[in-house]
Design an enzyme around this catalytic site. Structure first.
Site, PDB file in Angstrom:
ATOM      1  N   GLU A   1       0.829  -1.204   0.000  1.00  0.00           N
ATOM      2  CA  GLU A   1       0.000   0.000   0.000  1.00  0.00           C
ATOM      3  C   GLU A   1       0.861   1.250   0.000  1.00  0.00           C
ATOM      4  OE1 GLU A   1      -3.369   0.417  -0.163  1.00  0.00           O
ATOM      5  OE2 GLU A   1      -3.636  -1.735  -0.496  1.00  0.00           O
ATOM      6  N   ASP A   2       1.804   1.299  -0.899  1.00  0.00           N
ATOM      7  CA  ASP A   2       2.623   2.487  -1.109  1.00  0.00           C
ATOM      8  C   ASP A   2       3.571   2.815   0.031  1.00  0.00           C
ATOM      9  OD1 ASP A   2       1.747   3.135  -3.625  1.00  0.00           O
ATOM     10  OD2 ASP A   2      -0.044   4.098  -2.851  1.00  0.00           O
TER      11      ASP A   2
END
Lengths: 381, 1103
Positions: B714-715
């Site tokens: 998630e980044d």
């Protein structure tokens, strides 16, 4: 890919017509897989080491690690040795071991670095914390083996602390000055700042208590009497002082390890690469050869005259290959040239920060690994 | 001769690098010229007009008593302190919490006199109030100063100015976007009826006139008229004698007549028609002819729109918009305040005159009170609420505190345009990107969410015009052959062989040869005979020539081309380089001109000189100027998916870095600074133009695009601990604390005393200096005292010797540092000064140096934000064949869905940049003009330095030591640290404070509040059936309370500790008392109901 090359070289033969591999030897493609990492255009393959001793048992090949074999194969060859940089080849060793040395060099070899900074006065634009951080990162030219670790409750003594003083001031109406690391002055006698919490004793003759309790001056010790402690580089800018600004501080260096903070790492970096191997799968002649030479930015290839005005490409300097993969890029070039890495040949480079020469660093690293092994053995037995 | 031939035969060298014009343009213009120009216009010209228009005050009873304003001017910024006038600098105002104002001087002529004898007197330089001064405007002391002088004033030379300093806070009046006034707009109402509307705004009135086609009949709608009025009646009321005349005036085409017929068949207020109806058309001696013509044109255009939907106007078209700038807003405000002041003066004079026996001399000049203007201006600027009853204006949020999070935030704030209405509407039209925005408004820079597409930003080269004098221009038009309607019949209004000439929305006549006329006007403009911002626009469809000289139009400079050949030649650029030429001389020599959105429609603009055709009239200077300041920071934005650029525009404003050169001298409430900011390795021309390279907000991090450890989903970003040790992402957070030593009514005052060094509380006072204030350089922890202040107990009642009160009459009012436990800060600076009320004020700046930790937010310049997921030792990080170890690892899943190709090119470009030692460029659309390096050349550079052309390196795992099974895309990317840090957000609580009234836990992190189990969470727990957990959360952990309930009367009793029983106060006994637990809020409810004469009774049953 490799099997494709094999096929090209040898005519397609049914499996049952293949000659028997002499026992005790691996077939060529397995041997390649075991000893080389092949760098193809899209990804490196065979990167992993085959550790399992019985991996090739069915072929009658023993893959176990044997001391005698190791002793026979292992060699170290120093290529380059400077004051703070060295390059050497380590052959016949597993990647995990080479990596262990690298990791120890980076994070587990102790050095001395400034940890506590007592700021008496700082009117510069550089904040105290930032200045302290900058001071901490200055490499010090001192053998950390001469010092002990200072634990939290220890009194700073001549055996665990080095004290530096920095007092720099830019006079009013003069132009700005740069404070360089050369301004750090070693105080062999320990701190000069009196502990403020202590009440001045009635007896004025007795020594004022300071932040350190040195029993003797460090420069009286034989190790330091001839080579005083100083930063390795004199030209690291610490701060810029404007007119009327002043910095007065004392910096206390202690022994520590790179895993706590990078400032204690004795190396700028330490790394290895596997020995490059460039293989011409086919004869490359004439224009193709010229083209190949032009392709390589680091001059790996050379041209050889094979008479009658014909030219052939040869691999002259495989060691300088940086793996830009230009020579195997496009137009089936990967059928002509193969880029490989020898899995047990490591070109090790150590860039020391200057506390210890790189060769000493490496031997120290070996000692630490030895210690660790011994500890494991004693724990297990 | 031969050489000559060769020279002649050589092809005309086409492409001239016109980039140099841009820095030149920005040098003359600055980044916020629109604000400065507007303010300067107000201060120099408009204020004089306002005063001139209201120059006479006369007593109502006796007109011979008067005061006349002769002249008005703004003085030097100053303040009056104890009767002494002191010069002000902006930095001083910021530090001293004062307003940066300059006196407004007027020269007056007035009547004095007593008992019948009157004499007129003159007075020069009377101050009627103080005007807030815009920084860097012509009134500001910083105007025209060079870097060194600015530094002496403590000002950052890169600061754009364009804002005000009000009570120490920097305030910017945002640019307001509104629909053009005094222009006919054809559109449909919500029922789908076609209408023509004009919003008329003149110096005196404001009105809106709508002519609408409803059920085949044409009506006039005006606020003043209760109902809609048939248009024929209006026209006849204005003196059109016959239907024929009307039809003539609108046009004789049978199709138009047909539409008009129903209205004709259906067929008071002169002053309304004169003053309110189409107020922008002046009526001379009740001659309504010009108004009739205007109405006719309106009706005709409306009918055109009915017949042909294409003729409908687009409200979102930028040419129909005007930007209202700070100068205009201030002038409106000033006019209102000035009139109010004069009215007040008249009132008080009347009052004096009404008194039967006046003894003292009447001096009318005494009655102009200067406070009302000063306070009015200051209040409006500091609150941002424009409330002008006279003009019916009531707008909020016009002035905002200047965003000082980063330099780019500041500049971006100055170019921000806010809409005036329709914020919550769901229509997509106004939010969509308009093609006419090209080059004027940035297509990228708009916020996400509610205001998306409504809040806009100016592009780099945009200029916003100011008003220009109309009179000479109108007469110029007439001399150029415009026929006035005075000499034309109504029939001729729509003659097909001629064009209407409309000047600033006013129909001034007709011209038979519009092209010739417009060419003549343009030639005059290029020759500098008329203002460079006047636009001449020939509308072929409407058969009109529009000439505009009004303020608020957006325009931009373009290179003029004759038959597709640029007027700027190589030698011009050389002259510019040699410093012989300036941007203005380009304008003067007719090489460049400003076009506004309307006139752009008459131009054929080539993007590059190479693709200019025969008919090309203009050539763009540089295509990347269509972007604004914020979007200009993005390298290769034209390779990114467009929303990513929009995200970056929002995030660039939150990036930490350097704010200004004087950042350590500022006392902002919150400042986030980077310890080691860098300039990006991959720059753009815009970055250099706005000096982002001097005040960077980020660091060049070596990024490896690979997955690592699973803490990068998630980044999230994996960071190298050694990089952090060495100072990557390290930041300084400065906060301000203010303490005031008040003076009280009885002339007692607070005092600061020496700290106790021993005894109680001495630990908390350790950081205090002997003067009772925290010493700079000291570490301050939660609950430490930073000022040892005492306040007198009696502050209202007069006391004896208020200056020397005994110690006993003081109570302690020490101030404690409100930080969370374990968090410490350092006192950076302590500043003492006296504020405007002459109280001593002490500002403490605290400083925290923070290194990145897990959860801190980072972002590249491509809208790719992510938090730090984990911090990993350097030896565990992968390393390359050259020993390079990345600073951070980014997950490759960030790329496919985001499509930020620009980021990949940035990586390649920076990698090539560090290899060859040259900053690479990535300006938007820059490849053809050489302002962006092409990927091919970058790849060649990479190969030359022994890297793979695709930027992928052969990496070894730091953990196993073996090579990784893929080539890793690795290189430097400029990373920004955003202001959102875990330290400011993390919050947990076990026990803690409760609200007094309900005895429930407090709310919010700042109050050390609890975490609420809300309605939906409660629903989940109910559904799950965890009743005990619910009971604990909602009752035990919240506001459990033991009550005594009377089983008989059902009311609450009390517990008598003497008798050790509960007693019902209604039944007066303790016989039927039960003890039970209630939420305290429930008990409160019961009692509150009781207080309202409602008796809630609890009926208890045995459980």
């Amino acid at each position: 890919m490799v099997s494709a090359n094999e096929e090209q070289r040898t005519e397609k033969i049914p499996v049952w017509d293949l000659p028997d591999v002499p026992s005790g030897n691996l077939p060529a493609h397995l041997e390649l897989q075991r000893t080389r990492t092949v760098c193809t255009n899209d990804a490196p393959i065979h990167t992993e080491n085959i550790q399992y001793s019985g991996a090739y048992a069915s072929m009658g090949v023993d893959n176990s690690m044997r001391f005698e074999k190791f002793c026979k194969n292992f060699r170290v060859e120093v290529i380059r040795l400077g004051d703070d940089e060295m390059e050497f080849d380590m052959v016949g060793i597993d990647a995990s071991l080479a990596n262990a040395f690298r990791r120890i060099l980076i994070s587990e070899l102790p050095t001395m670095a400034i940890e506590n900074v007592l700021v008496a006065n700082n009117t510069s634009v550089v904040q105290d914390e930032v200045l302290a951080h900058r001071l901490g990162l200055i490499p010090l030219k001192v053998d950390p083996r001469l010092f002990n670790y200072k634990s939290e409750n220890d009194q700073p003594s001549e055996k665990n602390t080095i004290v530096f003083k920095l007092h720099s001031r830019c006079e009013k109406k003069s132009s700005r000055i740069n404070v360089k690391s050369s301004e750090l002055k070693w105080l062999p006698g320990g701190s000069e700042f009196a502990l403020s919490t202590e009440k001045p004793t009635q007896d004025s003759t007795s020594k004022v208590k300071t932040y350190t309790s040195f029993t003797c001056s460090q420069d009286s010790l034989p190790e330091f009497s001839s080579n005083p402690i100083a930063p390795t580089h004199d030209d690291i800018t610490l701060a810029v002082l404007g007119p009327g600004q002043e910095i007065e501080l004392e910096a206390h260096a202690v022994k520590g390890m790179g895993k706590t903070h990078a400032k204690w790492s004795p190396v700028a970096t330490a790394w290895y690469r596997m020995l490059p191997e460039v293989i011409l799968l086919q004869e490359i002649e004439d224009e193709k050869a010229e083209e190949l030479i032009k392709k390589c930015p680091v001059n790996v290839f050379d041209i050889e005259d094979i008479g009658k005005g014909r030219k052939r490409a040869t691999v002259a300097r495989p060691r300088s290959c940086t793996l830009c993969r230009e020579c195997i890029r496009g137009d089936d070039w990967d059928k002509l040239v193969a880029l490989q890495r020898v899995k047990d040949h490591f070109i090790f480079t150590i860039e020391s920060t200057g506390a210890l020469p790189p060769d000493v660093l490496f031997t120290e690293a070996v000692k630490i690994l030895e210690d660790k092994c011994e500890r494991v053995i004693t724990e297990m037995s | 001769m031969e050489i000559d031939k060769q020279f002649l035969a050589a092809p005309v060298k086409t492409s001239v690098d016109k980039f140099q014009l841009l820095p030149e343009f920005l040098k003359v213009r600055g980044l916020v010229k629109q604000h400065l120009d507007s303010y300067n216009y107000f201060v120099r010209t408009h204020i004089k007009k306002i005063v001139q228009a209201n120059d006479l005050i006369t007593a109502t009873k006796d007109p011979s008593i008067y005061l006349r304003y002769k002249d008005v001017r703004i003085g030097e910024p100053s303040m009056v302190l104890d009767g002494v006038t002191e010069k002000l600098t902006p930095q001083k105002c910021r530090l001293l919490d004062t307003t940066y104002t300059a006196p407004i001087y007027v020269n007056i002529e007035y009547v004095t006199g007593s008992h019948g004898s009157k004499t007129t007197q003159m007075k020069r330089d009377v101050i009627i109030g103080r005007m807030p001064v815009m920084l860097r405007s012509c009134c500001c002391i910083l105007h025209g100063k060079d870097e060194e002088e600015l530094a002496k004033y403590g000002e950052c030379p890169l600061d754009p100015g364009g804002y005000f300093v009000v009570k120490g806070n920097e305030k910017v009046l945002l640019i307001q976007e509104q629909l053009s006034k005094n222009r006919i707009i054809i559109d449909t109402d919500n029922k789908g009826c076609v209408q023509a509307s004009v919003a008329s705004i003149t110096a005196k009135t404001k009105s809106k006139t709508i002519i609408r086609m409803e059920k085949e009949k044409i009506y006039l709608l005006l606020n003043k008229f209760g109902t809609k009025v048939p248009i024929m009646i209006v026209l006849k009321a204005m003196g059109m004698e016959s239907d024929q005349e009307v039809v003539q005036m609108i046009g004789r085409d049978p199709r138009y007549s047909e539409l008009l017929l129903p209205s004709i068949e259906e067929g008071r207020a002169l002053s309304i028609l004169r003053d309110i109806f189409l107020a922008n058309i002046p009526v001379d001696q009740d001659n309504f002819r010009s108004k009739c013509i205007y109405v006719a044109v309106m009706v005709r255009r409306m009918m055109e729109a009915i017949l042909n939907k294409d003729a409908m106007d687009d409200k979102d078209y930028v040419g129909n918009k005007r930007l209202e700038l700070s100068g205009q807003m201030l002038s409106l405000l000033f006019e209102d305040l000035f009139k109010s002041m004069n009215e007040e003066a008249v009132k008080s004079i009347d009052k004096i005159l009404a008194k039967p026996s006046r003894s003292s001399r009447l001096d009318i000049s005494q009655y102009i009170v200067k406070d009302s203007i000063t306070f009015g201006l200051e209040r409006t600027l500091s609150t941002g609420n424009f409330d002008l009853k006279r003009f019916g204006v009531n707008r909020k949020g016009m002035a905002q505190a200047v965003a000082r999070l980063s330099y780019i935030a500041t500049v971006g704030h100055m170019t921000k345009i806010i809409p005036q209405f329709e914020k919550s509407r769901k229509v997509s039209g106004p939010r969509a990107l308009q093609p006419s925005q090209w080059g004027m408004l940035c297509p990228c820079d708009t916020p996400e969410g509610e205001a998306c597409g409504l809040v806009k930003n100016l592009a780099l080269m945009t200029h916003v015009t100011t008003d220009e004098d109309e009179g000479p221009l109108i007469s110029l038009c007439y001399t150029l052959g415009v026929e006035s309607f005075e000499y034309l019949s109504g029939e001729e209004v729509h003659m097909p062989n001629s064009y209407l000439i409309i000047f600033n929305g006013l129909i001034i006549g007709k011209h038979r040869r519009p092209q010739r006329f417009s060419n003549a006007m343009r030639t005059l403009r290029r020759a500098g005979k008329i203002g460079e911002f006047i636009s001449i626009f020939v509308n072929e469809k409407q058969r009109c020539v529009y000439i505009a000289s009004d303020g608020g139009r957006v325009c931009r400079p373009l290179v003029i081309a004759d038959k597709g050949v640029s007027r700027i030649k190589e030698h011009h650029m050389k002259e510019l380089k040699d410093g012989v030429r300036t941007f203005d001389s380009f304008l003067k020599d007719g090489l460049i001109e400003y076009l506004d959105v309307n006139e752009e429609n008459n131009a054929l603009i080539a993007l590059y000189e190479d693709n200019a055709k025969e008919k090309t009239t203009h050539i763009e200077i540089e295509p990347f100027t269509i972007l604004g300041v914020c979007a200009g920071l993005i390298p290769y934005p034209h390779h990114n998916q467009s929303p990513r650029n929009t995200y970056q525009c929002a995030m660039g404003k939150q990036a930490m870095g350097n704010i200004a050169y004087n950042q350590y001298c500022r006392t902002d409430t919150l400042m986030c600074l980077l310890v080691y900011p860098q300039r990006p390795l991959l720059t753009t021309r815009t970055i250099e133009l706005v000096s982002f390279d001097k005040l960077g907000a980020g660091q060049n991090a070596t990024v490896a695009v690979m997955s690592y450890s699973g803490y990068d989903i998630e980044d999230a970003i994996v960071m190298n601990k050694s990089s952090l040790d060495r100072g990557f992402g390290r930041c300084i957070v400065m906060k301000r604390m203010v303490s005031v030593c008040l003076k009280y009514e009885n002339s007692t005052s607070d005092r600061i005393i020496k700290p106790q060094r021993e005894g109680q509380d001495c630990e908390k006072m350790q950081i205090l200096d002997d003067d009772g204030l925290a010493a700079p350089g000291q570490t301050i922890r939660a609950d430490d005292i930073y000022i040892n202040k005492q306040s007198p107990i009696v502050t209202r009642v007069p006391v004896k010797s208020p200056m020397a009160l005994p110690d006993s009459s003081y109570r302690s009012s020490r101030e404690h540092y409100k930080g969370s436990v374990g968090e410490s800060a350092v006192i950076d600076r302590v500043a003492l000064f006296s504020d405007r009320d002459n109280n001593m004020k002490i500002k403490f700046m605290t400083r925290q140096t923070r290194r990145p930790e897990v959860g801190d937010k980072f972002s590249s310049r491509h809208g790719q934000k992510g938090v730090c997921g984990t911090i990993v030792q350097q030896e565990d990080f992968p390393f390359s064949e050259r020993g390079i170890c990345p600073d951070l690892i980014m997950n490759p899943h960030g790329f496919p869905s985001r499509m930020t190709v620009g980021k990949m090119i940035e990586l390649l470009g920076s990698k090539a940049g560090v290899s060859c030692g040259r900053f690479h460029y990535g300006s938007a659309f820059g490849e053809p003009s050489g302002h962006a390096d092409k990927v091919e050349t970058i790849s060649e550079t990479l190969v030359k330095h022994g890297f793979s052309y695709n930027g992928k390196d052969f990496l070894y795992s730091g953990i196993t030591g073996e090579p990784l099974q893929a080539y890793i895309f690795m290189g430097p990317i400029y990373y920004q640290k955003l202001k959102h840090m875990v330290l400011d957000k993390m919050h947990a609580r076990g026990h803690g404070p409760k609200v007094m009234m309900t005895r429930q836990p407090t709310e919010g992190r700042s109050n050390n509040g609890g975490l609420r189990v809300g309605e939906m969470e409660r629903d989940c727990l109910i559904a799950y059936g965890t009743s005990m957990l619910l009971y604990e959360r909602l009752m035990i952990s919240s506001d459990e309370f033991v009550v005594q309930v009377c089983r008989k009367c059902g009311l609450l009793g009390y517990y008598n500790f003497k008798l050790k029983t509960g007693i019902c106060s209604t039944c007066k006994n303790g016989d039927n008392i039960s003890t039970m637990k209630l939420p305290y809020a429930c008990k409160l409810l019961i009692q509150e109901l009781q207080s309202m004469n409602i008796v809630p009774r609890l009926k208890l049953t045995e459980a």
